[in-house]
Design an enzyme around this catalytic site. Sequence first.
Site, PDB file in Angstrom:
ATOM      1  N   THR A   1     -46.527  -3.836  54.311  1.00  0.00           N
ATOM      2  CA  THR A   1     -47.615  -2.981  54.795  1.00  0.00           C
ATOM      3  C   THR A   1     -47.167  -2.147  56.000  1.00  0.00           C
ATOM      4  O   THR A   1     -46.098  -2.384  56.570  1.00  0.00           O
ATOM      5  CB  THR A   1     -48.835  -3.819  55.240  1.00  0.00           C
ATOM      6  OG1 THR A   1     -48.468  -4.544  56.425  1.00  0.00           O
ATOM      7  CG2 THR A   1     -49.278  -4.783  54.158  1.00  0.00           C
ATOM      8  N   CYS A   2     -48.056  -1.222  56.405  1.00  0.00           N
ATOM      9  CA  CYS A   2     -47.739  -0.349  57.545  1.00  0.00           C
ATOM     10  C   CYS A   2     -48.012  -1.022  58.886  1.00  0.00           C
ATOM     11  O   CYS A   2     -47.778  -0.427  59.929  1.00  0.00           O
ATOM     12  CB  CYS A   2     -48.581   0.920  57.472  1.00  0.00           C
ATOM     13  SG  CYS A   2     -48.171   1.911  56.050  1.00  0.00           S
ATOM     14  N   ASP A   3     -48.543  -2.240  58.878  1.00  0.00           N
ATOM     15  CA  ASP A   3     -48.928  -2.879  60.132  1.00  0.00           C
ATOM     16  C   ASP A   3     -47.724  -3.573  60.781  1.00  0.00           C
ATOM     17  O   ASP A   3     -46.959  -4.276  60.099  1.00  0.00           O
ATOM     18  CB  ASP A   3     -50.030  -3.914  59.849  1.00  0.00           C
ATOM     19  CG  ASP A   3     -50.704  -4.374  61.128  1.00  0.00           C
ATOM     20  OD1 ASP A   3     -50.171  -4.083  62.213  1.00  0.00           O
ATOM     21  OD2 ASP A   3     -51.758  -5.025  61.036  1.00  0.00           O
TER      22      ASP A   3
END
Length: 385
Positions: free
Chosen positions: A323-325
């Site tokens: 994910t982008c987190d």
Amino acid sequence: MIDVLPRESASTWLDLVETTPSLVFDPDICRRQWDDLSNALPGVILYYAVKSNPYPGVLQTIANEGGHFDVASAAEIKMLEHEGIHASQMIHTHPVKTDAEIEKAVAAGVTTFVVDNVDELWKLIPYRHSIRVMLRLSFIAPDAPIDLSRKFGAPQQDAMSILDVANDSGIRVDGLCFHVGSQAATSNTHADALSVCLDLCEQIKDAGLPEILRIDIGGGFPAHYIGESPDIHAFCGPIRNVLKRVPENLEILAEPGRVISAPSMALVCRVVGRAKRRDGWWFYLDDGVYGAQSGRLFDGMQYRMSVFTSSDELSPCVFAGPTCDSIDELGRYPEIPILNMNDVIVFHEMGAYTLASATQFNGIAPPTVVTRALPELRRGYGYSE
Ligand SMILES: Cc1ncc(COP(=O)(O)O)c(C=O)c1O
């Protein structure tokens, strides 16, 4: 903690799955865990904690062993019913429930509920003629990393007053229960808590309150993550010692989750991206903390890993999820071979609190599950470095 293996041997795992990330579920391991715990706790009725992994194959395997089930919601009851499991096989152990949840559980036919305070007792009054209740008490295991007695459980000194209120309200409380915490290192607190509950049964009897007919010793039985492999029979020794004191008319229950489900699944992932950054090589996998590895955040768990690579040049590295987190990190290591795109990573003991709490964050689906026999050398406790 990380097992580095030749790239070609990844085929042992890739042959089991159609795609990555995939969780491989082995019913034989699930069955073996159930049988081992049953043998370690003779006479104790086991209720599998559905919350740890509600995958239908797990539920079916336990149902085929004649097992019972511990549920926390109407949705879990539905999952079990979908597998043909009747509510008479279930207990509802959530200490705090909405009225709607209680209504649905009673309508489904569940008859055992848990409370740990008087407000929760009031909610059960409308159903008092058809249900029985267990009072949850708080006992904290200092050696369990996941504390389940801070949020729930009445203090022991409040037990008699809650039982008095229940008696006056016509609610049948004929059980005591506790959960000392998950992944306990020893069963000393289980044993001490059971002993305290047995003493309390005498006090309850002497006070002229309804007799206690069941004690539920909860979950907390450990899986083999990193470090020494716990022998479940030895682990349960202190509990067995106290079981000798249990009178014949008293049933003992347990609600194991992790110990049954964790070893039953392994997670097969791949490197889907990599980059050399200031702090070393970053390897981005196709599963992370928003997927099957949520237990890293929720439980602080570390999982045993096997990496399959032809590379032998070492570097500091960081494993990360897809994910982008930025919180989606899986671990930093001082020296790991510099992996290549598509190299395979297998995480072991991935069945508990993984799929159950996986999300769809960023629109990325959790791993699919396939049912296969796990490769011999990687079968739960049989794992050898
Ligand atoms: C009420 C209850 N029972 C059983 C369990 C299962 O515990 P474990 O997975 O540690 O065996 C839990 C875990 O959260 C729980 O809350």
